[in-house]
Structure formats: C-alpha cells, structure tokens
Design a protein around this motif. Sequence first.
Motif, PDB file in Angstrom:
ATOM      1  N   LEU A 141      39.194 -21.826  98.430  1.00  0.00           N
ATOM      2  CA  LEU A 141      38.973 -20.397  98.548  1.00  0.00           C
ATOM      3  C   LEU A 141      39.070 -19.980 100.002  1.00  0.00           C
ATOM      4  O   LEU A 141      39.053 -20.810 100.907  1.00  0.00           O
ATOM      5  CB  LEU A 141      37.635 -19.972  97.935  1.00  0.00           C
ATOM      6  N   THR A 155      38.739 -11.897  99.336  1.00  0.00           N
ATOM      7  CA  THR A 155      38.528 -13.311  99.035  1.00  0.00           C
ATOM      8  C   THR A 155      39.540 -13.789  97.996  1.00  0.00           C
ATOM      9  O   THR A 155      39.973 -13.013  97.136  1.00  0.00           O
ATOM     10  CB  THR A 155      37.107 -13.563  98.527  1.00  0.00           C
ATOM     11  N   TYR A 156      39.887 -15.033  98.098  1.00  0.00           N
ATOM     12  CA  TYR A 156      40.851 -15.655  97.200  1.00  0.00           C
ATOM     13  C   TYR A 156      40.262 -16.971  96.713  1.00  0.00           C
ATOM     14  O   TYR A 156      39.707 -17.736  97.515  1.00  0.00           O
ATOM     15  CB  TYR A 156      42.179 -15.884  97.918  1.00  0.00           C
ATOM     16  N   TYR A 157      40.387 -17.220  95.424  1.00  0.00           N
ATOM     17  CA  TYR A 157      39.756 -18.372  94.812  1.00  0.00           C
ATOM     18  C   TYR A 157      40.752 -19.151  93.961  1.00  0.00           C
ATOM     19  O   TYR A 157      41.566 -18.559  93.256  1.00  0.00           O
ATOM     20  CB  TYR A 157      38.609 -17.945  93.883  1.00  0.00           C
ATOM     21  N   LYS A 169      36.640 -20.459  90.371  1.00  0.00           N
ATOM     22  CA  LYS A 169      36.370 -19.043  90.161  1.00  0.00           C
ATOM     23  C   LYS A 169      35.148 -18.861  89.266  1.00  0.00           C
ATOM     24  O   LYS A 169      35.006 -19.532  88.241  1.00  0.00           O
ATOM     25  CB  LYS A 169      37.595 -18.379  89.542  1.00  0.00           C
TER      26      LYS A 169
END
Length: 127
Positions: free
Chosen positions: A49, A58-60, A65
Amino acid sequence: QVQLVESGGGLVQPGGSLRLSCAASGFTLDYYAIGWFRQAPGKEREGVLCISRNDGSTYYADSVKGRFTISRDNARNTVYLQMNSLKPEDTAVYYCAAASSAMNSGSYYRDYEYDYWGQGTQVTVSS
C-alpha cells in the motif's frame, strides 16, 4: 543523512493486530509518497500500500484491502501501517520506502519508483 527506520514488527496470532512505524530522518516525509512493501521467504517483494505525497490518496493491494491502513503524522515525520485481522500469509519482512514522484494506482507497487528504503521489520503471524 537520509534514513528510514521501521519498527513495530513481531509475532502475533492469526486475527491479531500490529502497528508498524516508519520514521524518517534527514528529509521531510510529507514531501514524499510513502509505500509499504513486504517480502516473504522465497517470494518476490510485493507492494502492499501507499499514501501519496499531495492529497493523501491511498492505494492498496487486494490482499490487504479492508485490513491494513496507512496514515501520516507529519509532526513526528512518521508514517504508520495499521494491520488488523492478520493472517499467516501476511508473514514477511515489511519495508517502508519514500518516493519523490507522484504515485497512482498503476505505479505505487513498483519498487523502482522509490528513492529511499528502510531496513525492514519482521512480521510473523502464527499460532
């Protein structure tokens, strides 16, 4: 001297929680995108992430997740990784990394995008 130091790893039972910290020195973290990666024995390093440098997007990875969250404390120059509902497959060495470039969903997991790396902290999920 630019440095990232992870802490907070350890042994936890399945279903448990841990919070990892990534403390920066020698530079200001809020000017960087911060990613967390992990590497399990015999496997390639995986981007887990990332929190962007600009708007806090934000990136997961799908694998975390809903269980992992990332946050910044700019006053402490530290980024946190809160890990809940841990599974044995989360066992790995966890690394934080800082990138001066902007990140998006298509780039955050690429380790070559990052400029600085910590030394890693071991997380073991086992009963």
